[in-house]
Design an enzyme around this catalytic site. Structure first.
Site, mmCIF file in Angstrom:
data_model
loop_
_atom_site.group_PDB
_atom_site.id
_atom_site.type_symbol
_atom_site.label_atom_id
_atom_site.label_comp_id
_atom_site.label_asym_id
_atom_site.label_seq_id
_atom_site.Cartn_x
_atom_site.Cartn_y
_atom_site.Cartn_z
ATOM 1 C CG HIS A 55 -14.073 58.544 66.898
ATOM 2 N ND1 HIS A 55 -12.859 59.181 66.794
ATOM 3 C CD2 HIS A 55 -14.848 59.048 65.896
ATOM 4 C CE1 HIS A 55 -12.901 60.041 65.784
ATOM 5 N NE2 HIS A 55 -14.092 59.986 65.220
ATOM 6 C CG ASP A 62 -9.764 56.440 67.679
ATOM 7 O OD1 ASP A 62 -10.981 56.712 67.762
ATOM 8 O OD2 ASP A 62 -9.287 55.793 66.730
ATOM 9 C CG ASP A 75 -12.935 63.205 63.022
ATOM 10 O OD1 ASP A 75 -13.871 62.557 63.513
ATOM 11 O OD2 ASP A 75 -12.135 62.727 62.206
ATOM 12 C CD GLU A 134 -14.090 56.941 63.182
ATOM 13 O OE1 GLU A 134 -14.811 57.098 62.185
ATOM 14 O OE2 GLU A 134 -13.012 57.563 63.368
ATOM 15 C CD GLU A 135 -10.030 59.132 63.062
ATOM 16 O OE1 GLU A 135 -9.899 58.722 61.888
ATOM 17 O OE2 GLU A 135 -10.646 60.166 63.353
ATOM 18 C CD GLU A 194 -34.779 56.180 68.193
ATOM 19 O OE1 GLU A 194 -35.157 56.224 67.015
ATOM 20 O OE2 GLU A 194 -35.436 56.659 69.132
#
Length: 483
Positions: free
Chosen positions: A101, A103, A133, A167-168, A189
């Site tokens: 992600h 964001d 992150d 995502e956050e 996958e």
């Protein structure tokens, strides 16, 4: 078998990745430079502005042969980047997806000692919001994909690099993307964010967790009402008093520990790499059948090294994160609110957990309501989390999992590699819901202090670890797409 494919691609892959023994920085400085660029783009969500990252990556990837598409969402400045590197010797296999992600969460600037969007390097750490992150991981994924594109290594299937929005938190994350553009991200996958690599051991890493399932996160609002009046004459029905009392009860409550199969496997691996006293407690926790003993041991583990991590692996958690109420120092407000985040173990459904939370608060004057996003109703949101609760961990009987294990051990000799439960959450749900294997990894060894800075102040990532993890991923990706 892919184990045989390694023989065919080993030479090219080793050259690209700099080889296992390459000195840090010699072949991998491009990932540090890219991470600095990513950190310097403020994608704090809200509003996100992920499109700025998408344009940066498009400019890098299109000249290397990637077919790049930026998918706009209904929110201005918010988009997903899908970059596809086509197979050169197609085998008919579905693509490998690298998903990260773009964001990040916001910052409390006054509490940082570095510019949170400066990409400052100090010692062996690169500082900035998202450095860990997950812009560090997105940078590693991107560089591994770029190396594959320029290596001349044959590719039996497409590689997709996905830079995600929301995502956050927000309405237009991967669930929205999957509902509206599944054909563009349908994969065989995936590698996503997730498992931690913990620093230590003779090679720089002692434990590598590859997550196969995540906890789920749902927030609820506590809402109270009372008589609004002059602060010199407080009344018993004060909204703030009621809210503070409820939150105090939440903070003083611990759910009973529960050991899921994924947590058992992960904690068993932890018991082999931690201190003697912690290892003894972990082994007893894993072996006892007595709930009272399990709770006592879980409580003891809370106070030791990585106690908050262990606790997150074995309990459903309630934690207040936002408090709102009042507008003047001399006025008792008529309403007050708080956000409480619930982190649910696999198998936990939200409705029973909310009922337990109501029993903990023990006050009918505190309304507890789930927070929903987008156009979903409360019932639709709870039903979706019921479905997530039923997800089974991804199987480890795959070539991709075996490649991650093999290359992790090659990169950090002596490291213990294990499937793991992720105590936080990710946006990998759309793929796991469809039965697609997803493996989570933060591709850099970190310390406990590094971990505590995630979503906190002075977030950072170890530079040498980032470079090593990028080398590892380069080999994994080349192996996974080889014909």
């Amino acid at each position: 078998m892919r184990s045989r494919r390694l023989l065919a691609v080993a030479a090219g892959t080793a050259a690209l990745a700099g080889g296992v023994a390459a000195p840090a920085g010699a072949q991998s400085s491009e990932v540090v430079s890219l991470l600095q660029q990513l950190v310097r783009i403020d994608t704090s969500n809200p509003p996100g502005n992920e499109a700025l990252v998408d344009e940066l990556l498009r400019a890098r990837l299109e000249p290397l042969g990637f077919q790049v598409e930026i998918i706009p969402t209904p929110a201005a400045g918010k988009s997903h980047l899908i970059a596809r590197l086509p197979a050169t010797a197609p085998t008919g296999e579905k693509p490998l997806l690298l998903a990260g992600h773009a964001d990040v969460v916001g910052v409390e600037r006054a509490l940082w000692t570095k510019d949170p969007f400066g990409g400052t390097i100090e010692g062996d750490r690169l500082f900035g919001r998202g450095a860990m992150d997950f812009k560090g991981g997105l940078a590693a994924f991107t560089v591994a994909a770029e190396r594959l594109a320029t290596s001349g290594t044959p590719r039996g299937r497409d590689l997709i690099l996905l830079a995600e929005a929301d995502e956050e938190g927000g309405a237009y994350g991967t669930t929205w993307l999957a509902e509206n553009h599944w054909d563009k991200i349908d994969a065989g996958e995936s590698i996503n964010e997730g498992g931690w690599i913990f620093a230590g051991g003779r090679s720089g890493a002692r434990l590598m967790g590859i997550t196969t399932i995540d906890k789920n996160s749902l927030s609820v609002t506590f809402r109270t009402r009372g008589t609004s009046t002059h602060s010199s004459r407080p009344l018993p029905d004060s909204a703030l008093r009621r809210l503070v009392r409820a939150l105090d009860r939440v903070e003083g409550h611990d759910e009973a520990p529960r050991l899921t199969p994924a947590a058992r496997t992960y904690l068993r691996a932890w018991s082999r790499v931690t201190t003697r006293s912690t290892a003894q407690r972990l082994r007893r926790l894993l072996s006892t059948r007595r709930p009272a003993v399990r709770r006592r041991l879980a409580d003891q583990l809370q106070d030791g090294p990585f106690g908050e991590l262990y606790d997150g692996l074995i309990r459903d958690i309630f934690v207040p994160t936002i408090i709102s109420g009042g507008f003047r120092a001399n006025v008792l407000p008529g309403t007050a609110e708080a956000t409480v985040n619930m982190r649910m173990l696999p198998g936990t459904k939200p409705r029973p957990l909310i009922r337990r939370l109501q029993r903990v608060v023990a006050d009918p004057g505190v309304q507890i309501e789930p927070i929903v996003t987008g156009d979903s109703t409360v019932e639709e949101t709870l039903d979706a989390f019921d479905e997530r609760a039923e997800q089974a961990p991804t199987s480890i009987d795959t070539d991709l999992y075996r490649s991650l294990v093999r290359e992790g051990r090659a990169q950090w000799p002596g490291v213990r590699v294990t499937p793991a439960l992720f105590e936080a959450g990710t946006d990998a749900t759309p793929w796991r819901q469809r039965g697609i294997p997803v493996y989570g990894v933060y591709p850099y060894p970190i310390t406990h202090d590094d971990l505590k800075a995630m979503h906190g102040n002075d977030e950072r990532v170890p530079i040498r670890g980032l470079e090593q993890g990028t080398d590892m991923l380069t080999r994994v990706v080349a192996d996974a797409v080889a014909p």
